[in-house]
Design a protein around this motif. Structure first.
Motif, mmCIF file in Angstrom:
data_model
loop_
_atom_site.group_PDB
_atom_site.id
_atom_site.type_symbol
_atom_site.label_atom_id
_atom_site.label_comp_id
_atom_site.label_asym_id
_atom_site.label_seq_id
_atom_site.Cartn_x
_atom_site.Cartn_y
_atom_site.Cartn_z
ATOM 1 N N UNK A 61 10.795 9.839 2.769
ATOM 2 C CA UNK A 61 11.988 10.809 2.148
ATOM 3 C C UNK A 61 11.769 10.947 0.406
ATOM 4 N N UNK A 62 11.298 9.810 -0.444
ATOM 5 C CA UNK A 62 11.288 9.796 -1.551
ATOM 6 C C UNK A 62 9.941 10.700 -1.893
ATOM 7 N N UNK A 63 8.889 10.792 -1.061
ATOM 8 C CA UNK A 63 7.863 11.576 -1.291
ATOM 9 C C UNK A 63 8.132 13.099 -1.166
ATOM 10 N N UNK A 64 9.065 13.173 -0.047
ATOM 11 C CA UNK A 64 9.464 14.646 0.379
ATOM 12 C C UNK A 64 10.419 15.175 -1.045
ATOM 13 N N UNK A 69 8.595 -6.908 12.359
ATOM 14 C CA UNK A 69 8.598 -5.873 13.148
ATOM 15 C C UNK A 69 9.843 -4.753 12.535
ATOM 16 N N UNK A 70 10.755 -5.412 12.423
ATOM 17 C CA UNK A 70 11.835 -4.576 11.632
ATOM 18 C C UNK A 70 11.400 -4.226 10.170
ATOM 19 N N UNK A 71 10.869 -4.971 9.534
ATOM 20 C CA UNK A 71 10.404 -4.489 8.057
ATOM 21 C C UNK A 71 9.217 -3.475 8.182
ATOM 22 N N UNK A 72 8.496 -3.507 9.283
ATOM 23 C CA UNK A 72 7.412 -2.296 9.445
ATOM 24 C C UNK A 72 8.270 -0.971 9.762
ATOM 25 N N UNK A 73 9.216 -1.111 10.517
ATOM 26 C CA UNK A 73 9.703 0.117 11.392
ATOM 27 C C UNK A 73 10.549 0.564 9.726
ATOM 28 N N UNK A 74 11.220 -0.130 8.999
ATOM 29 C CA UNK A 74 11.999 0.394 8.008
ATOM 30 C C UNK A 74 11.500 0.921 6.943
ATOM 31 N N UNK A 75 10.290 0.158 6.517
ATOM 32 C CA UNK A 75 9.884 0.285 5.382
ATOM 33 C C UNK A 75 9.274 1.738 4.876
ATOM 34 N N UNK A 76 8.936 2.594 6.004
ATOM 35 C CA UNK A 76 8.135 3.727 5.679
ATOM 36 C C UNK A 76 9.353 5.025 5.722
ATOM 37 N N UNK A 126 0.530 -1.262 -0.097
ATOM 38 C CA UNK A 126 -0.044 -0.136 -0.123
ATOM 39 C C UNK A 126 0.990 1.158 -0.053
ATOM 40 N N UNK A 127 1.719 1.402 0.865
ATOM 41 C CA UNK A 127 2.640 2.463 0.959
ATOM 42 C C UNK A 127 3.627 2.567 -0.327
ATOM 43 N N UNK A 128 4.132 1.596 -1.060
ATOM 44 C CA UNK A 128 4.928 1.698 -2.037
ATOM 45 C C UNK A 128 4.012 1.893 -3.420
#
Length: 641
Positions: A302-305, A290-297, A21-23
């Motif tokens: 930054x790319x959106x920014x 858990x690590x995946x969730x933390x790292x993915x966003x 969803x986020x990607x």
């Protein structure tokens, strides 16, 4: 209690939905429900852990919270610190400060409250670029962890009886109804805060609490239950989108589906769904979820920014990158710390208190720094200053942030030629979009005999006093502003420039009627009414910084602009039909053609966020307007001698 590979697979499914969803993977419009799958799993797993320790008489609050800190905090500190270093060369003033505040609130488990508060402000930050936005869901879980052990301990005996089951089901139903109500009446509160999510956590907890009381499923029935659960999760991930009310009843389907899969696996671990979820790669991804969730966003934020388009190569590269990062952080940080024997006091000191002090120091440093443009390459600092230091709400603060009723009529808010006896012959009224056009209006009144009073306030377009309650509800300050302006404008005829964030208001029939009535009343009072049309809304606030990001093309497609203008065009047609003497001035004529709208003019960035011009940008548009069309005010008023 035993290790269940299908639950690890459920974690993998949840995090993959969120990442897709986020990607912006096509078709995964409801992937945000992965968070809700996590909530059910957490409710189930934590309740099982608590029940086991309580049944064995080994439960300890200190031990429970120490385990939570060891499980959650080390990787968060790693990811958040890396995120801070990653965004530091790019994020500007308020964006940088917002990160520092969110960093601290995330560490202490209240980021959901922080984002709820921050995103309800009038000048709210752009959500897609909030680097730690995803930690709101971790805060919800942490608040549940804070409350649930004590609750469970107090009612432990009640949950062992059928009476307890009925009471529990009633509580879950009430929690669901509360979620439905909040999703309809307070959607931001429902999304970010625990009360509207409580039923999701309780669904998982309920399966754990009453596992021995639930019917033992035969193999064929377990297949049906598990399949139904998976269909509910996948279907909502594909069919929902961010325009649907959520959580509320829409959150029931994926969470109920998750609970059904967990229930089916209690006694029948061999269903095809369990086998699918127990595939080796699913279990692997679930283990590092858990690590995946933390790292993915943070990466995609930054790319959106930076206005980077998420193409397929970028999406796939990000997926591969976050899996690698997550595996490394799991092996080197998450798992080793998870099994340390540090007690609660030491953990609080080293992993919460000390980092919190450091984060607070960073936050204060950023806030106290008058100018942190040194982080921006020297050749782009002037552009930075145009965007960040030409905010009309600061330049004309006295005319925007003062009292609602006794608004400022002093020389601070008078422009153009001097007003005889302090009584101007013109006035600009409206909200923040009105004050954002002040530079434009100042350029137009220069050389005329207009003396202009500026009267604006955030989210407070001009409506008559009799319409104020219908438009503003119980907001007494905005009602006071309407009453004060109605009284002021009933004294003598003036030139009245009217501006507002038309797109935001005119979707409401109440606003439409009140605006038509206000224009009609102004005309009847003998005022010469000039309506200022609005500039296009940008796709995001990041587009205002386009030149700072070295983008080759800073223009935007006109098609969404025209779509948003539909309600305004109906309003304009009605005013023209009823009040043909009302004049219209349209800044868009300078920056838009049949295909594109510019956000930069003659090398000057025009905006300061997604929908407000900066002062220099507004003046540049005015100069281009005067050069192209001449000054429409000189046709109506005398030139200043």
């Amino acid at each position: 209690m035993h290790y269940r590979t299908d639950i690890e697979g459920l974690r993998a499914l949840a995090v993959l939905l969120v990442i897709a969803y986020h990607y912006q993977f096509p078709g995964i419009t409801g992937g945000f429900i992965g968070v809700d799958v996590f909530f059910v799993i957490s409710g189930f797993v934590i309740t099982q852990l608590l029940m086991r320790s309580m049944a064995q008489g080994t439960f300890s609050f200190a031990d429970f919270y120490a385990r939570r800190i060891r499980r959650l905090v080390p990787v968060f500190l790693l990811v958040s610190t890396a995120s801070f270093l990653l965004i530091s060369p790019y994020y500007l003033d308020d964006d940088y400060y917002v990160f520092s505040k969110s960093w601290l609130s995330s560490l202490v488990g209240v980021s959901n409250f922080y984002y709820f508060s921050e995103l309800n402000q009038y000048f709210a930050p752009e959500t897609q670029s909030l680097t730690l936005l995803h930690t709101w869901s971790l805060a919800v879980e942490e608040q549940f962890y804070l409350l649930w052990p004590l609750t469970l301990l107090l009612v432990w005996r009640c949950f062992r009886s059928w009476g307890g089951v009925r009471v529990f089901l009633f509580i879950v139903l009430l929690a669901l109804l509360l979620s439905v109500y909040l999703a309809e009446t307070a959607p931001k509160a429902a999304y970010y805060l625990l009360p509207a999510r409580l039923f999701e956590l309780l669904l998982g907890a309920g399966v754990a609490l009453h596992a021995s009381r639930l019917p033992v499923l035969q193999s064929w029935m377990a297949q049906i239950v598990a399949t139904t659960g998976l269909v509910l999760i996948v279907a909502t991930g594909l069919l929902l989108d961010n325009s649907d009310h959520f959580p509320g009843y829409n959150a029931l389907w994926p969470t109920l589906g998750t609970a059904l899969i967990i229930y089916a696996g209690l006694h029948q671990p061999g269903t095809w769904v369990a086998r699918l979820l127990s595939l080796r790669w699913m279990v692997f991804l679930g283990g590092i979820s858990y690590s995946l969730y933390l790292w993915h966003w943070p990466i995609v934020a930054l790319l959106h920014y930076q206005l980077v388009e998420l193409t397929w190569p970028i999406r796939l590269s990000m997926v591969a990158g976050v899996i690698l990062l997550s595996w490394l952080s799991y092996r080197l940080v998450e798992n080793p710390f998870r099994y340390t024997q540090w007690r609660l006091g030491k953990l609080l000191l080293l992993m919460v208190l000390a980092p919190a002090v450091l984060m607070w120091a960073v936050q204060v440093t950023i806030r106290l720094a008058d100018d942190i443009s040194f982080r921006i390459p020297e050749e782009r600092r002037e552009l930075y200053k145009i965007i960040e230091q030409n905010d009309d709400t600061d330049l004309y603060k006295a005319c925007f942030k003062g009292p609602y009723y006794q608004f400022n009529t002093s020389a601070k808010c008078l422009f153009g030629v001097p007003a005889p006896q302090g009584e101007p012959n013109s006035i600009l009224i409206g909200d923040s979009h009105a004050i954002a056009l002040m530079g434009f209006v100042e350029e137009l009144i220069t050389g005329t005999d207009r003396s202009l009073l500026l009267v604006t306030q955030a989210s407070t377009p001009f409506v008559l006093a009799e319409y104020a309650a219908a438009v503003f509800g119980d907001d007494s300050e905005k009602i006071d502003r309407s009453r004060a302006l109605t009284e002021y404008l009933s004294k003598r005829p003036m030139t009245v420039f009217v501006s507002a964030y038309w797109d935001a208001y005119l979707a409401s029939s109440t606003h439409h009627r009140s605006f038509v009535a206000a224009i009609g009343w102004l005309v009847e009072q003998g005022h010469d009414v000039i309506i200022l049309e609005d500039v296009p809304k940008l796709p995001s606030s990041a587009h205002a910084h386009c030149l700072l990001k070295n983008m080759a093309d800073c223009s935007i497609d006109i098609a969404p602009v025209r779509k948003r203008l539909a309600n305004f065009e109906r309003f304009k047609a009605e005013i023209r039909a009823g009040y043909p003497d009302v004049a219209w001035i349209n800044p868009r004529e300078v920056i838009c053609d049949d295909a594109r709208c510019q956000t930069v003019l003659n090398g000057i960035p025009l905006y300061r966020d997604a929908d407000h011009l900066n002062n220099l940008g507004a003046r540049e548009i005015a100069r281009a307007y005067l050069q192209r069309f001449g000054n429409p005010l000189l046709e109506r008023y005398s030139a200043n001698p």
